[in-house]
Design a protein around this motif. Structure first.
Motif, PDB file in Angstrom:
ATOM      1  N   VAL A 290       0.759  -1.161   0.059  1.00  0.00           N
ATOM      2  CA  VAL A 290      -0.016  -0.199   0.111  1.00  0.00           C
ATOM      3  C   VAL A 290       0.947   1.250  -0.112  1.00  0.00           C
ATOM      4  CG1 VAL A 290      -0.188   0.152   2.563  1.00  0.00           C
ATOM      5  CG2 VAL A 290      -2.050   1.141   1.101  1.00  0.00           C
ATOM      6  N   VAL A 291       0.193   2.334  -0.631  1.00  0.00           N
ATOM      7  CA  VAL A 291       0.810   3.684  -0.386  1.00  0.00           C
ATOM      8  C   VAL A 291      -0.089   4.585   0.142  1.00  0.00           C
ATOM      9  CG1 VAL A 291       1.988   5.667  -1.998  1.00  0.00           C
ATOM     10  CG2 VAL A 291       2.449   3.239  -2.380  1.00  0.00           C
ATOM     11  N   THR A 292       0.289   5.169   1.055  1.00  0.00           N
ATOM     12  CA  THR A 292      -0.513   6.198   1.453  1.00  0.00           C
ATOM     13  C   THR A 292      -0.121   7.785   1.369  1.00  0.00           C
ATOM     14  OG1 THR A 292       0.372   5.856   3.784  1.00  0.00           O
ATOM     15  CG2 THR A 292      -1.572   4.628   3.305  1.00  0.00           C
ATOM     16  N   VAL A 293      -0.913   8.610   1.052  1.00  0.00           N
ATOM     17  CA  VAL A 293      -0.669   9.846   0.382  1.00  0.00           C
ATOM     18  C   VAL A 293      -1.530  10.832   1.159  1.00  0.00           C
ATOM     19  CG1 VAL A 293      -0.320  11.570  -1.389  1.00  0.00           C
ATOM     20  CG2 VAL A 293       0.480   9.164  -1.782  1.00  0.00           C
ATOM     21  N   VAL A 294      -1.131  11.876   1.999  1.00  0.00           N
ATOM     22  CA  VAL A 294      -1.895  12.839   2.595  1.00  0.00           C
ATOM     23  C   VAL A 294      -1.405  14.324   2.261  1.00  0.00           C
ATOM     24  CG1 VAL A 294      -2.796  14.071   4.796  1.00  0.00           C
ATOM     25  CG2 VAL A 294      -2.475  11.300   4.504  1.00  0.00           C
ATOM     26  N   GLU A 295      -2.195  15.013   1.654  1.00  0.00           N
ATOM     27  CA  GLU A 295      -1.553  16.277   1.289  1.00  0.00           C
ATOM     28  C   GLU A 295      -2.688  17.263   1.563  1.00  0.00           C
ATOM     29  OE1 GLU A 295       1.167  17.634  -0.045  1.00  0.00           O
ATOM     30  OE2 GLU A 295       2.143  15.738  -0.209  1.00  0.00           O
ATOM     31  N   GLU A 296      -2.191  18.661   1.683  1.00  0.00           N
ATOM     32  CA  GLU A 296      -3.114  19.767   1.879  1.00  0.00           C
ATOM     33  C   GLU A 296      -3.648  20.231   0.820  1.00  0.00           C
ATOM     34  OE1 GLU A 296      -0.464  21.599   5.802  1.00  0.00           O
ATOM     35  OE2 GLU A 296      -0.391  22.426   3.738  1.00  0.00           O
ATOM     36  N   GLU A 297      -4.941  20.419   0.650  1.00  0.00           N
ATOM     37  CA  GLU A 297      -5.929  20.800  -0.338  1.00  0.00           C
ATOM     38  C   GLU A 297      -5.661  22.195  -0.774  1.00  0.00           C
ATOM     39  OE1 GLU A 297      -9.000  19.511  -3.325  1.00  0.00           O
ATOM     40  OE2 GLU A 297      -7.629  18.582  -2.187  1.00  0.00           O
ATOM     41  N   ALA A 298      -4.994  22.261  -2.016  1.00  0.00           N
ATOM     42  CA  ALA A 298      -4.609  23.632  -2.477  1.00  0.00           C
ATOM     43  C   ALA A 298      -3.832  23.495  -3.789  1.00  0.00           C
ATOM     44  CB  ALA A 298      -3.826  24.601  -1.491  1.00  0.00           C
ATOM     45  N   ASP A 299      -4.016  24.384  -4.840  1.00  0.00           N
ATOM     46  CA  ASP A 299      -3.505  24.328  -5.979  1.00  0.00           C
ATOM     47  C   ASP A 299      -2.334  25.374  -6.261  1.00  0.00           C
ATOM     48  OD1 ASP A 299      -2.496  23.941  -8.433  1.00  0.00           O
ATOM     49  OD2 ASP A 299      -4.528  24.215  -9.667  1.00  0.00           O
ATOM     50  N   PHE A 300      -1.102  25.175  -5.946  1.00  0.00           N
ATOM     51  CA  PHE A 300      -0.278  26.342  -6.107  1.00  0.00           C
ATOM     52  C   PHE A 300       0.789  25.930  -7.307  1.00  0.00           C
ATOM     53  CE2 PHE A 300       0.030  27.127  -1.459  1.00  0.00           C
ATOM     54  CZ  PHE A 300      -1.012  27.423  -1.262  1.00  0.00           C
ATOM     55  N   SER A 301       0.414  24.818  -8.152  1.00  0.00           N
ATOM     56  CA  SER A 301       1.081  24.249  -9.177  1.00  0.00           C
ATOM     57  C   SER A 301       0.566  24.782 -10.454  1.00  0.00           C
ATOM     58  CB  SER A 301       1.000  22.738  -9.245  1.00  0.00           C
ATOM     59  OG  SER A 301       1.844  21.844 -10.257  1.00  0.00           O
ATOM     60  N   SER A 302      -0.662  24.522 -11.005  1.00  0.00           N
ATOM     61  CA  SER A 302      -1.213  24.906 -12.327  1.00  0.00           C
ATOM     62  C   SER A 302      -1.014  26.305 -12.389  1.00  0.00           C
ATOM     63  CB  SER A 302      -2.578  24.400 -12.502  1.00  0.00           C
ATOM     64  OG  SER A 302      -3.480  25.008 -11.654  1.00  0.00           O
ATOM     65  N   SER A 303      -1.005  26.876 -11.255  1.00  0.00           N
ATOM     66  CA  SER A 303      -1.272  28.621 -11.447  1.00  0.00           C
ATOM     67  C   SER A 303       0.188  29.136 -11.348  1.00  0.00           C
ATOM     68  CB  SER A 303      -2.323  29.038 -10.334  1.00  0.00           C
ATOM     69  OG  SER A 303      -1.577  28.715  -9.012  1.00  0.00           O
ATOM     70  N   ARG A 304       1.183  28.342 -11.009  1.00  0.00           N
ATOM     71  CA  ARG A 304       2.745  28.871 -10.917  1.00  0.00           C
ATOM     72  C   ARG A 304       3.126  29.986 -11.560  1.00  0.00           C
ATOM     73  NH1 ARG A 304       6.746  24.159 -12.094  1.00  0.00           N
ATOM     74  NH2 ARG A 304       5.971  23.312 -13.893  1.00  0.00           N
ATOM     75  N   ASP A 305       2.655  29.949 -13.045  1.00  0.00           N
ATOM     76  CA  ASP A 305       2.989  30.975 -13.961  1.00  0.00           C
ATOM     77  C   ASP A 305       2.109  32.341 -13.984  1.00  0.00           C
ATOM     78  OD1 ASP A 305       5.071  29.660 -14.761  1.00  0.00           O
ATOM     79  OD2 ASP A 305       3.965  28.273 -16.097  1.00  0.00           O
ATOM     80  N   ASP A 306       0.998  32.188 -13.276  1.00  0.00           N
ATOM     81  CA  ASP A 306       0.143  33.506 -13.104  1.00  0.00           C
ATOM     82  C   ASP A 306       0.183  33.892 -11.767  1.00  0.00           C
ATOM     83  OD1 ASP A 306      -1.926  35.008 -13.082  1.00  0.00           O
ATOM     84  OD2 ASP A 306      -3.205  33.828 -14.290  1.00  0.00           O
ATOM     85  N   PHE A 307       0.984  34.807 -11.517  1.00  0.00           N
ATOM     86  CA  PHE A 307       1.146  35.260  -9.954  1.00  0.00           C
ATOM     87  C   PHE A 307      -0.079  35.721  -9.266  1.00  0.00           C
ATOM     88  CE2 PHE A 307       2.103  38.908  -7.051  1.00  0.00           C
ATOM     89  CZ  PHE A 307       2.619  38.244  -6.188  1.00  0.00           C
ATOM     90  N   VAL A 308      -1.102  36.198 -10.177  1.00  0.00           N
ATOM     91  CA  VAL A 308      -2.460  36.710  -9.212  1.00  0.00           C
ATOM     92  C   VAL A 308      -3.042  35.665  -9.116  1.00  0.00           C
ATOM     93  CG1 VAL A 308      -4.162  38.028  -9.569  1.00  0.00           C
ATOM     94  CG2 VAL A 308      -2.234  39.145 -10.349  1.00  0.00           C
ATOM     95  N   LYS A 309      -3.146  34.684  -9.895  1.00  0.00           N
ATOM     96  CA  LYS A 309      -4.050  33.403  -9.557  1.00  0.00           C
ATOM     97  C   LYS A 309      -3.591  32.517  -8.535  1.00  0.00           C
ATOM     98  CE  LYS A 309      -5.995  29.349 -11.744  1.00  0.00           C
ATOM     99  NZ  LYS A 309      -6.210  28.698 -13.146  1.00  0.00           N
ATOM    100  N   CYS A 310      -2.089  32.412  -8.533  1.00  0.00           N
ATOM    101  CA  CYS A 310      -1.155  31.833  -7.768  1.00  0.00           C
ATOM    102  C   CYS A 310      -1.677  32.359  -6.190  1.00  0.00           C
ATOM    103  CB  CYS A 310       0.181  31.415  -7.889  1.00  0.00           C
ATOM    104  SG  CYS A 310       1.010  30.594  -6.726  1.00  0.00           S
ATOM    105  N   PHE A 311      -1.316  33.818  -6.212  1.00  0.00           N
ATOM    106  CA  PHE A 311      -1.568  34.625  -5.112  1.00  0.00           C
ATOM    107  C   PHE A 311      -3.027  34.332  -4.188  1.00  0.00           C
ATOM    108  CE2 PHE A 311      -2.576  38.384  -2.313  1.00  0.00           C
ATOM    109  CZ  PHE A 311      -1.336  38.300  -1.426  1.00  0.00           C
ATOM    110  N   GLU A 312      -3.985  34.542  -5.293  1.00  0.00           N
ATOM    111  CA  GLU A 312      -5.470  34.307  -4.745  1.00  0.00           C
ATOM    112  C   GLU A 312      -5.502  32.767  -4.245  1.00  0.00           C
ATOM    113  OE1 GLU A 312      -7.495  34.793  -8.489  1.00  0.00           O
ATOM    114  OE2 GLU A 312      -8.406  36.596  -7.836  1.00  0.00           O
ATOM    115  N   GLU A 313      -4.925  31.770  -4.731  1.00  0.00           N
ATOM    116  CA  GLU A 313      -5.152  30.422  -4.018  1.00  0.00           C
ATOM    117  C   GLU A 313      -4.368  30.262  -2.648  1.00  0.00           C
ATOM    118  OE1 GLU A 313      -6.266  26.300  -4.435  1.00  0.00           O
ATOM    119  OE2 GLU A 313      -7.057  28.112  -5.717  1.00  0.00           O
TER     120      GLU A 313
END
Length: 434
Positions: A290-313
């Motif tokens: 088994v592989v267990t994965v726990v992560e915080e729910e936010a998207d700082f990845s797809s918006s990394r090239d859009d500063f304002v969108k990343c800032f909002e998230e």
């Protein structure tokens, strides 16, 4: 713990040199703007909306400043930075705290000083880190909030079920909670109906703030507890890694007759986005149960090239986090202040540092559960949590104040379960098999 570059409201955020840097940076930006551009227009203080007695003012002013930076509006940047500095305080209400910590990242972004600030925060955190202080803070946080324990309970349940009937167990732990997850699992192994299994725990340490002396202390305590429980136990630490891509099956000491579980709690977000597929394939090569994965729910990845969108998230995520802390701790709690200050380095890393600039092992590019699911499905199949595990999670949430909830998968694209705060998903937990 991450502490530094925070000042009370009575002390200006910018010293004389920093004031000069801001002024020079704004002047250079103005010179580089076309004369007919809106950014060359003079901005008066009257054009900036002042905070009202009611309503949230910090997100509004912070987002306005982020937009000004994105548009290179030098006059407005300068005015908003100073306005926020007048209003911000790490000792005030939730708005003042948000303004204080996000102001630091905005200042770094505006003056191109994010990398220097990040390295300073990291160096101070390493100097001040100690096992006792870190452990006490983690345990106190777990006492007032299920933010961490939610993932622990869900992951432990999936691991125990995957290990049923096995006698040689090997857990590869990639997390940053100083093994606070494992005493409950050791208790469960000690009370198994069949033969008590042998457990090998390999902790992978890529965090610069966790020094070897700290992990030695953790190992000694874990071994002592395992002896008390009567569980044959082996503890190993893999340290000195710059990033998880350096991990190998040989380096992990995996044996053919071992049942393997890979436990990742808050670890995969620290892997550079482009390297995440390779890490997941490396996990696949271990042939884990088994592989267990726990992560915080936010998207700082797809918006990394859009500063304002990343800032909002980023602002949305940390606003929820700060509001949760505000309702979970007393206003004068030093633990609360420390947890809030810990966010500083992450916020600067996400908003003011370029990826691939030498900060390996500290990406902080969070992704949502649906995004992680798409990645993991390339190598694994999702494992639904059983009714017994879900009952344990629900029982856990009943121990905490009202406001916490559980969100089940919505549709075929999603896997795992979410911890919610006032109906907003905050933490995602999942289990996977080859």
């Amino acid at each position: 713990m991450d502490t530094a570059l925070f000042t009370p409201k009575e002390a200006p955020l910018f010293n004389s040199n920093q004031q000069r840097n801001v002024k020079e940076a704004m002047e250079m930006q103005s010179i580089n703007q076309p004369q007919n551009s809106h950014t060359s227009t003079s901005i008066s203080s009257d054009s900036i909306e002042l905070p009202s007695a009611s309503g949230k003012w910090a997100p509004r002013l912070l987002l306005e400043c982020a937009r000004a930076i994105s548009e290179n509006d030098s006059g407005k940047i300068h005015l908003l930075l100073w306005r926020l500095n007048e209003l911000a305080s790490p000792y005030g209400d939730c708005d003042q705290k948000l303004a204080s910590y996000f102001l630091q990242a905005l200042f770094c972004k505006a003056t191109d000083s994010g990398q220097r600030c990040y390295e300073t925060l990291a160096a101070v955190a390493e100097k001040r880190h100690s096992f006792d202080s870190a452990r006490k803070l983690i345990l106190k946080f777990q006492e007032v909030s299920p933010w961490m324990t939610f993932g622990h309970v869900a992951s432990n349940g999936a691991i125990l079920e995957a290990f049923e009937g096995e006698t040689k167990l090997h857990i590869i732990d990639i997390s940053n909670t100083l093994c606070t997850q494992w005493p409950i699992l050791l208790e469960a192994l000690a009370t198994r109906n069949d033969e008590t299994p042998h457990l090998k725990l390999t902790v992978v340490d890529t965090a610069s703030t966790v020094r070897s002396v700290v992990m030695n202390e953790v190992g000694q305590r874990m071994q002592k507890f395992a002896r008390l429980m009567g569980v044959p136990f082996e503890f190993n630490v893999i340290s000195g890694l710059y990033h998880l891509g350096e991990l190998t099956k040989e380096g992990l000491g995996v044996q053919e007759d071992e049942a393997i579980a890979v436990n990742c709690i808050g670890a995969l977000r620290k892997v550079e986005v482009e390297e995440r597929g390779a890490i997941i394939r490396m996990f696949q090569s271990l042939r884990p149960r088994v592989v267990t994965v726990v992560e915080e729910e936010a998207d700082f990845s797809s918006s990394r090239d859009d500063f304002v969108k990343c800032f909002e998230e980023c602002l949305k995520f940390y606003t929820l986090y700060f509001e949760m802390l505000e309702e979970s701790f007393f206003p004068t709690s030093n633990d609360r202040l420390t947890l809030e200050r810990e966010c500083s380095r992450n916020i600067v890393r996400v908003l003011a540092c370029d990826d691939g600039n030498g900060t390996e092992g500290d990406s902080e590019r969070r992704e949502r559960g649906s995004q992680w699911s798409e990645r993991l499905k390339e190598a694994f199949s999702p494992v639904g949590f059983t009714d017994d595990v879900m009952d344990d999670v629900k029982s856990l949430l009943k121990r905490y104040r009202a406001g916490w909830g559980l969100l089940l998968p919505q549709g075929d694209r999603e896997s795992g379960i979410h911890l919610t705060w006032k109906e907003e998903p905050l933490v995602w937990a999942s289990a996977w098999k080859p």
